[in-house]
Design a protein around this motif. Structure first.
Motif, PDB file in Angstrom:
ATOM      1  N   GLN A 153       0.825  -1.195   0.000  1.00 43.85           N
ATOM      2  CA  GLN A 153       0.000   0.000   0.000  1.00 43.85           C
ATOM      3  C   GLN A 153       0.868   1.258   0.000  1.00 43.85           C
ATOM      4  O   GLN A 153       0.575   2.234  -0.686  1.00 43.85           O
ATOM      5  CB  GLN A 153      -0.933  -0.010   1.212  1.00 43.85           C
ATOM      6  N   ARG A 154       1.981   1.216   0.744  1.00 41.85           N
ATOM      7  CA  ARG A 154       2.906   2.347   0.734  1.00 41.85           C
ATOM      8  C   ARG A 154       3.478   2.561  -0.668  1.00 41.85           C
ATOM      9  O   ARG A 154       3.614   3.701  -1.123  1.00 41.85           O
ATOM     10  CB  ARG A 154       4.046   2.100   1.727  1.00 41.85           C
ATOM     11  N   LEU A 155       3.831   1.476  -1.341  1.00 47.51           N
ATOM     12  CA  LEU A 155       4.380   1.598  -2.680  1.00 47.51           C
ATOM     13  C   LEU A 155       3.356   2.204  -3.637  1.00 47.51           C
ATOM     14  O   LEU A 155       3.699   3.048  -4.479  1.00 47.51           O
ATOM     15  CB  LEU A 155       4.824   0.226  -3.186  1.00 47.51           C
ATOM     16  N   PRO A 173      -6.731   4.316   1.395  1.00 45.36           N
ATOM     17  CA  PRO A 173      -5.297   4.082   1.220  1.00 45.36           C
ATOM     18  C   PRO A 173      -4.572   3.714   2.500  1.00 45.36           C
ATOM     19  O   PRO A 173      -3.434   3.244   2.447  1.00 45.36           O
ATOM     20  CB  PRO A 173      -4.793   5.431   0.696  1.00 45.36           C
ATOM     21  N   ALA A 174      -5.191   3.944   3.659  1.00 47.42           N
ATOM     22  CA  ALA A 174      -4.507   3.690   4.928  1.00 47.42           C
ATOM     23  C   ALA A 174      -5.009   2.438   5.629  1.00 47.42           C
ATOM     24  O   ALA A 174      -4.641   2.183   6.771  1.00 47.42           O
ATOM     25  CB  ALA A 174      -4.674   4.900   5.850  1.00 47.42           C
ATOM     26  N   SER A 175      -5.830   1.626   4.948  1.00 42.17           N
ATOM     27  CA  SER A 175      -6.468   0.495   5.628  1.00 42.17           C
ATOM     28  C   SER A 175      -5.464  -0.534   6.132  1.00 42.17           C
ATOM     29  O   SER A 175      -5.722  -1.217   7.123  1.00 42.17           O
ATOM     30  CB  SER A 175      -7.473  -0.172   4.685  1.00 42.17           C
ATOM     31  N   ALA A 176      -4.310  -0.667   5.461  1.00 47.68           N
ATOM     32  CA  ALA A 176      -3.318  -1.660   5.881  1.00 47.68           C
ATOM     33  C   ALA A 176      -2.140  -1.034   6.617  1.00 47.68           C
ATOM     34  O   ALA A 176      -1.144  -1.714   6.865  1.00 47.68           O
ATOM     35  CB  ALA A 176      -2.808  -2.425   4.656  1.00 47.68           C
ATOM     36  N   VAL A 180       1.166   5.209  12.898  1.00 49.54           N
ATOM     37  CA  VAL A 180       2.274   6.106  12.554  1.00 49.54           C
ATOM     38  C   VAL A 180       2.340   6.303  11.046  1.00 49.54           C
ATOM     39  O   VAL A 180       2.483   7.429  10.551  1.00 49.54           O
ATOM     40  CB  VAL A 180       3.607   5.558  13.097  1.00 49.54           C
ATOM     41  N   ALA A 181       2.226   5.210  10.298  1.00 54.85           N
ATOM     42  CA  ALA A 181       2.279   5.300   8.839  1.00 54.85           C
ATOM     43  C   ALA A 181       1.085   6.081   8.295  1.00 54.85           C
ATOM     44  O   ALA A 181       1.219   6.820   7.316  1.00 54.85           O
ATOM     45  CB  ALA A 181       2.319   3.900   8.231  1.00 54.85           C
TER      46      ALA A 181
END
Length: 304
Positions: A153-155, A173-176, A180-181
């Motif tokens: 997901q970050r990629l 986009p932040a579900s996983a 902090v991330a």
């Protein structure tokens, strides 16, 4: 469809940058199940719109229609002034998209993918991409197929942010991501919107995330956009009204700005309203009182 920023010479003359995204009367059904029931949504330049709704409310389906990934049974979506179902390269190059379940070339390494994209798109921001990879702790030598769900997901976020697109669409986009991330992602979105005037559509069921990012909030409920307002206005104008039984009997079938109505004990009513006008006179009636609602309370009140 991770589209990238286009060179100035490639931008179509008729590209509408003032209204990157718009939809009118969208209808979508899966069999007999109606998912979208006449959705209108317009996203002007520089707006950061948080799209909220219960899981299964149709947020991903709406985004699919908005981006031309799904064909609605009625209505039309437009991106930069052109039908979403028939986008040219210039418009695709102005779009960054992060799907809820990102997919990539699993056999590639992270660095190879970045190099591949840099060759395809002359305006690819290599230094920006490298900085994002470092910030997100992504090793260019790591095989994409071996990334964890959070890393994948970050990629996907890096791929969408690196070219500094005019329109950025993020579906959960932040579900996983860990807390902090998530904060780092939100910071990057805000910085991109402020520094580059990027227009953002951000779908999430995490209300606190939306409150940190969004300038406006749209609530998708039962296939319709129930409200679409500036966040500050929504928070200051949304109220929960308690109306005792005697007063409830005198109310019209619907008040201006009414979002929800729930029967309570002894004939009383609980109302949720989102406008300044149309209900203040009720406060003069005996036993009626109003309490402000934050975004999470509003979500719960309306979605239940």
């Amino acid at each position: 469809m991770n589209a990238l920023a286009a060179p100035a010479s490639a931008i179509a003359a008729d590209l509408d940058l003032d209204l990157p995204l718009g939809a009118d009367n969208l209808h979508l059904s899966y069999g007999r199940h109606a998912v979208l029931r006449g959705v209108d949504l317009h996203l002007p330049r520089g707006q950061v719109l948080g799209l909220i709704g219960r899981n299964g409310a149709g947020k991903s389906s709406l985004i699919g229609c908005l981006l031309g990934l799904l064909r609605p049974q009625g209505g039309q979506a437009r991106l930069f002034g052109a039908p979403a179902l028939a986008l040219d390269d210039a418009r695709k190059q102005c779009l960054g998209y992060v799907p809820q379940q990102p997919q990539s070339f699993g056999w590639m390494k992270v660095g190879q993918l970045m190099g591949y994209l840099a060759q395809l798109y002359p305006q690819w921001q290599r230094a920006h991409a490298d900085a994002l990879l470092k910030r997100w702790d992504l090793d260019p030598a790591q095989a994409i197929g071996k990334l964890s769900p959070g890393q994948a997901q970050r990629l996907a976020v890096v791929r969408a942010l690196a070219p500094r697109p005019a329109l950025l669409v993020l579906d959960e986009p932040a579900s996983a991501l860990d807390p902090v991330a998530r904060r780092e992602l939100l910071r990057d979105i805000v910085e991109q919107a402020i520094d580059n005037g990027t227009t953002v559509l951000f779908s999430s069921h995490i209300i606190s995330d939306l409150e940190r990012v969004a300038s406006h909030v749209a609530f998708l409920h039962e296939g319709r956009i129930l409200l679409n307002q500036p966040l500050d206005e929504l928070k200051s104008q949304t109220m929960r009204l308690f109306v005792p039984g005697a007063g409830a009997a005198q109310l019209p079938a619907r008040l201006p700005g009414e979002l929800a109505r729930k029967p309570l004990a002894d004939g009383a009513l609980g109302l949720v309203v989102s406008r300044r006008e149309g209900w203040q006179d009720l406060l003069q009636m005996e036993g009626i009182h109003a309490d402000p609602l934050n975004l999470e309370d509003l979500f719960i009140e309306v979605a239940e």
